[in-house]
Write an enzyme that holds these catalytic residues in place. Sequence first.
Site, mmCIF file in Angstrom:
data_model
loop_
_atom_site.group_PDB
_atom_site.id
_atom_site.type_symbol
_atom_site.label_atom_id
_atom_site.label_comp_id
_atom_site.label_asym_id
_atom_site.label_seq_id
_atom_site.Cartn_x
_atom_site.Cartn_y
_atom_site.Cartn_z
ATOM 1 N N LYS A 201 6.810 -24.403 9.071
ATOM 2 C CA LYS A 201 6.695 -24.513 10.521
ATOM 3 C C LYS A 201 7.389 -25.787 11.050
ATOM 4 O O LYS A 201 7.878 -26.591 10.272
ATOM 5 C CB LYS A 201 5.210 -24.487 10.916
ATOM 6 C CG LYS A 201 4.544 -23.156 10.548
ATOM 7 C CD LYS A 201 5.190 -21.997 11.291
ATOM 8 C CE LYS A 201 4.460 -20.690 11.147
ATOM 9 N NZ LYS A 201 4.790 -19.908 9.961
HETATM 10 C C1 PLP Z 1 2.778 -15.868 13.946
HETATM 11 C C2 PLP Z 1 2.047 -16.385 12.748
HETATM 12 N N1 PLP Z 1 0.706 -16.288 12.724
HETATM 13 C C3 PLP Z 1 -0.009 -16.744 11.689
HETATM 14 C C4 PLP Z 1 0.605 -17.319 10.600
HETATM 15 C C5 PLP Z 1 -0.223 -17.768 9.465
HETATM 16 O O1 PLP Z 1 -0.091 -19.128 9.210
HETATM 17 P P1 PLP Z 1 -0.377 -19.713 7.731
HETATM 18 O O2 PLP Z 1 0.765 -19.315 6.868
HETATM 19 O O3 PLP Z 1 -0.467 -21.185 7.958
HETATM 20 O O4 PLP Z 1 -1.663 -19.143 7.284
HETATM 21 C C6 PLP Z 1 1.998 -17.438 10.570
HETATM 22 C C7 PLP Z 1 2.684 -18.010 9.406
HETATM 23 O O5 PLP Z 1 3.795 -17.715 9.072
HETATM 24 C C8 PLP Z 1 2.746 -16.951 11.680
HETATM 25 O O6 PLP Z 1 4.074 -17.034 11.697
#
Ligand code: PLP
Length: 412
Positions: A201
Amino acid sequence: MTTATVDPPAIAGGKPTKSTPYAKLPRYGEEELAELREAIAQQTLFYASGKKVHELEKQFATLRGAKHAVACSSGTAAIHAATMAVGISPDDEVIVPPITDMGTILPVMWQGAIPIFADLDPKTYNLDPASVEKAITPKTKAIIAVHLAGNPCDLTALKKIADDHKLFLIEDCAQAHGCHYDEKPVGIVGQIGCYSFNEFKHIACGDGGIVITSDDALAKKLRLATDKGYDRSPGVANRNAPFLANNYRMTELQGAVALAQLRKLDSIISRRQSWCSRLTKRISGLSGLQLPITQEHGTHSYWFYMMRVDKSTLGADADEFSKAIKAEGVPVAAHYIGNPIYKYPLFQNHSAFERGEHPYRRIDYTKTSCPTAEAILQTCAILAVNESYSDADLDDTVKAFERVVAWFQSKR
Ligand SMILES: Cc1ncc(COP(=O)(O)O)c(C=O)c1O
């Protein structure tokens, strides 16, 4: 123009446009190390007894204009905590977009609730409010709005729908650090906003997440939801879990790195915005490509640069275009997640658990159809973006686009 007069691109035997790698600045350095040293010196890495996670929460809430922030172990955990806090329960329906990461959807499923997929806007690739409204039933409890790629949803329309139908609006801002709507950060229009600090991110701490809200009661539940239902408020040591929660705690190590990263966020966002908006300006005359479109009230923070390829104008589809651009040394890939999420075996086969029921069996996902989302995935190409990219990288990228587009058009 005929093919004979056009400089052949790399895919047709020409020399790749990009002869030097894209600039890449170190992501972590002295700032993170200094925070980590302080975290270690505390002689505790537990959030409740250390200072780093609390400080991150304080700074993040202030930065995003929310009263509270609760840090947690991932973006998925953030969304799960949000669904727990608003009381999503078995057999509830939650409206979600079909183009997102599974981290948006899994929390709904773990609550025993049912993801209902609404269609998307063909220009912003975010939830289409009209389709959301159509998907509402008496069982609907919430909408999860994903700001895809860092491009804000139509929050005015979605909030109105949520309010009119007494639904919770949860904003999934995992891809949208630094993204604004109506000059306000995303995440504060809905009751809860959820961010991710995973490795990929805008800012990262390996894995991590954070939830923001300005509702005191929800903030309390969010904390309990991420800490097994234990209440560790000062002067309280209450283990009497009031609802089904989880251990989604962030450690002081993650908090320390995220704090250092947070200080870099503004510069990361402005560099991405500057690079991407200059790219758009310089390639907007090329036909056959739909470049990122941000709605009137939004500012894009470019987690990636998402385009659509119009085969009838360009003379190439998303695969052919991406292959040709990639051959020039430019990091473009077609189709993003490939299939809309309802096409995954988990939904087509109702295979959530090896044995046993889940309320989502009530929905026959083989009949789910979001034609715009399917068309977007079929035609989209994604350019990977990084804040390190230089002006020379921009020049090369523009040249590669011009060269490839000219080539395909010359063959039509
Ligand atoms: C739109 C979206 N929601 C939720 C997530 C979930 O995040 P994490 O990978 O930190 O659990 C991501 C991760 O890529 C995402 O792009």
